[in-house]
Scaffold this active site. Structure first.
Site, PDB file in Angstrom:
ATOM      1  N   ARG A 257     -22.835  -5.791 -15.297  1.00 46.76           N
ATOM      2  CA  ARG A 257     -23.581  -5.371 -16.608  1.00 46.76           C
ATOM      3  C   ARG A 257     -22.471  -4.338 -17.181  1.00 46.76           C
ATOM      4  O   ARG A 257     -22.210  -3.276 -16.859  1.00 46.76           O
ATOM      5  CB  ARG A 257     -24.784  -4.326 -16.003  1.00 46.76           C
ATOM      6  CG  ARG A 257     -25.465  -3.670 -17.157  1.00 46.76           C
ATOM      7  CD  ARG A 257     -25.974  -4.305 -18.215  1.00 46.76           C
ATOM      8  NE  ARG A 257     -27.312  -4.947 -17.506  1.00 46.76           N
ATOM      9  CZ  ARG A 257     -27.941  -6.112 -18.292  1.00 46.76           C
ATOM     10  NH1 ARG A 257     -27.640  -6.538 -19.420  1.00 46.76           N
ATOM     11  NH2 ARG A 257     -28.808  -6.486 -17.626  1.00 46.76           N
TER      12      ARG A 257
ATOM     13  N   ARG B 194     -21.332 -16.951 -17.062  1.00 43.57           N
ATOM     14  CA  ARG B 194     -21.091 -15.567 -16.665  1.00 43.57           C
ATOM     15  C   ARG B 194     -21.394 -15.187 -15.169  1.00 43.57           C
ATOM     16  O   ARG B 194     -21.112 -14.292 -14.528  1.00 43.57           O
ATOM     17  CB  ARG B 194     -21.858 -14.636 -17.339  1.00 43.57           C
ATOM     18  CG  ARG B 194     -23.374 -14.673 -17.222  1.00 43.57           C
ATOM     19  CD  ARG B 194     -24.165 -13.637 -18.170  1.00 43.57           C
ATOM     20  NE  ARG B 194     -25.508 -13.954 -18.118  1.00 43.57           N
ATOM     21  CZ  ARG B 194     -26.263 -12.677 -18.286  1.00 43.57           C
ATOM     22  NH1 ARG B 194     -25.858 -11.618 -18.931  1.00 43.57           N
ATOM     23  NH2 ARG B 194     -27.684 -12.844 -18.094  1.00 43.57           N
TER      24      ARG B 194
ATOM     25  N   HIS C  17     -20.149 -11.281 -25.272  1.00 42.18           N
ATOM     26  CA  HIS C  17     -21.326 -10.212 -25.179  1.00 42.18           C
ATOM     27  C   HIS C  17     -20.882  -8.920 -25.079  1.00 42.18           C
ATOM     28  O   HIS C  17     -21.287  -8.350 -24.151  1.00 42.18           O
ATOM     29  CB  HIS C  17     -22.477 -10.685 -24.266  1.00 42.18           C
ATOM     30  CG  HIS C  17     -23.653 -10.093 -24.179  1.00 42.18           C
ATOM     31  ND1 HIS C  17     -23.856  -8.650 -24.127  1.00 42.18           N
ATOM     32  CD2 HIS C  17     -24.819 -10.472 -24.400  1.00 42.18           C
ATOM     33  CE1 HIS C  17     -25.252  -8.585 -24.256  1.00 42.18           C
ATOM     34  NE2 HIS C  17     -25.959  -9.432 -24.281  1.00 42.18           N
TER      35      HIS C  17
ATOM     36  N   ASP D  83     -32.069  -5.250 -31.681  1.00 45.88           N
ATOM     37  CA  ASP D  83     -31.706  -6.467 -31.050  1.00 45.88           C
ATOM     38  C   ASP D  83     -31.753  -7.358 -32.211  1.00 45.88           C
ATOM     39  O   ASP D  83     -32.667  -7.947 -32.610  1.00 45.88           O
ATOM     40  CB  ASP D  83     -32.670  -6.771 -30.035  1.00 45.88           C
ATOM     41  CG  ASP D  83     -31.973  -8.089 -29.178  1.00 45.88           C
ATOM     42  OD1 ASP D  83     -32.805  -8.068 -28.068  1.00 45.88           O
ATOM     43  OD2 ASP D  83     -31.028  -8.444 -29.424  1.00 45.88           O
TER      44      ASP D  83
ATOM     45  N   GLU E  76     -21.552  -8.412 -30.623  1.00 39.16           N
ATOM     46  CA  GLU E  76     -21.178  -9.597 -29.906  1.00 39.16           C
ATOM     47  C   GLU E  76     -21.040 -10.730 -30.934  1.00 39.16           C
ATOM     48  O   GLU E  76     -21.575 -11.099 -31.872  1.00 39.16           O
ATOM     49  CB  GLU E  76     -22.423 -10.208 -29.222  1.00 39.16           C
ATOM     50  CG  GLU E  76     -23.146  -9.372 -28.337  1.00 39.16           C
ATOM     51  CD  GLU E  76     -24.796  -9.363 -27.710  1.00 39.16           C
ATOM     52  OE1 GLU E  76     -24.909 -10.546 -27.460  1.00 39.16           O
ATOM     53  OE2 GLU E  76     -25.284  -8.523 -27.627  1.00 39.16           O
TER      54      GLU E  76
END
Ligand code: TA6
Length: 293
Positions: free
Chosen positions: A67, A93, A161, A205, A264
């Site tokens: 994270r 990932r 990201h 977002d 990102e």
């Protein structure tokens, strides 16, 4: 790591926290990377503090993404349509990438590789080769190259990201996306247009569309500007979970939301890439920092 590869000066293997990592020291900066997800977790160009944010609650395990830092999102972004069992944001990932090469000059460049294998084919029935190169120096440059090694065309989404560390997300601004259309994931994906710089005042977002723009993250608390240039990317995602979302994520500290902002470099949705057999596509980001006294 390729078995015959020897690590040059400036690159050390480190064990601790559950996963092996590589510590990179150049005359200009420090970085930490994991073969797990080819994940850049830290970058600190002298004399600045850490530029990338990592959660104190991050899990370091082979079946989970870290994270923070720069999760590599491939071959789909977000949940995979019609495949609720598939891992969010693809499998890259949470896969181990092979360190193929380390090049040292003023900067240090590391090249990782992930190729399709039975595990990936079970999730996504296409043959591919992905190369991820990271150059650690005064700037941090990352390039994801994807090649279709199959016999027919397929499409993919991808994103770097990137989680940036900020002094207080409520006081930052992001410039470069003015007058750009975006999909608002906090408002049923409604299409909107960015008016003026981006400020963060609630859960944010957004998928900015058809943009090749360089973004600048202005941080008055840490007195710096972070410049994110990109190439081969037509989408930019801006994300902060804010209070409620952060509290719901087990690998995200409840009070950490104000210390990060994701900008990102991506190709998602209508900007997904279609590759014919044997065709390749590269997407890259170059991150630089300036003091802003
Ligand atoms: O890039 C923004 C986003 O798609 C958000 O919707 C949120 O889900 C974030 O990625 C983190 O996703 P993750 O699967 O890493 O928890």
């Amino acid at each position: 790591m390729r078995p015959d590869l020897t690590l040059p000066a400036g690159v050390q293997l480190a064990y601790g926290g559950g996963l092996p990592s590589l510590l990179i020291h150049t005359q200009h900066s420090f970085a930490q990377l994991y073969a797990h997800g080819a994940h850049v977790s830290s970058w600190m160009p002298h004399p600045h503090e850490m530029i990338l944010w990592m959660s104190d609650q991050s899990v370091y395990a082979l079946d989970k993404p870290l994270r923070g830092g720069v999760p590599l999102i491939f071959p789909w972004f977000g949940p995979r349509a019609d495949h609720p069992e598939a891992p969010s944001h693809g499998f890259a990932r949470v896969h181990s990438w092979e360190l193929q090469e380390v090049e040292t000059a003023d900067d240090i460049t590391l090249r990782f590789r992930l190729a399709s294998n039975p595990e990936t084919s079970a999730l996504w029935p296409h043959r591919f080769e992905a190369q991820f190169s990271v150059t650690v120096g005064v700037a941090l440059t990352m390039q994801l190259q994807v090649t279709n090694t199959d016999a027919s065309a397929w499409s993919f989404e991808a994103a770097l990201h990137t989680y940036f560390a900020v002094g207080d997300v409520r006081q930052v601004q992001v410039t470069g996306l003015e007058n750009t259309r975006y999909l608002d994931k906090t408002d049923a994906m409604r299409e909107k247009t960015q008016h003026g710089p981006i400020s963060i005042t609630s859960e944010t977002d957004r998928v900015y569309l058809d943009t090749k723009a360089t973004c600048t993250l202005h941080d008055p608390v840490l007195k710096r500007r972070i410049i994110v240039e990109k190439s081969g990317s037509d989408s930019t995602v801006v994300w902060n979970p804010w209070i409620e979302k952060a509290a719901k994520m087990p690998d995200f500290g409840d009070d950490e939301w104000s210390q990060m902002l994701c900008i990102e470099t991506a190709n998602v949705g209508d900007s997904a890439i279609t590759l014919e057999a044997q065709q390749s596509h590269s997407m890259s980001a170059r991150i630089a920092v300036e003091a802003a006294l």
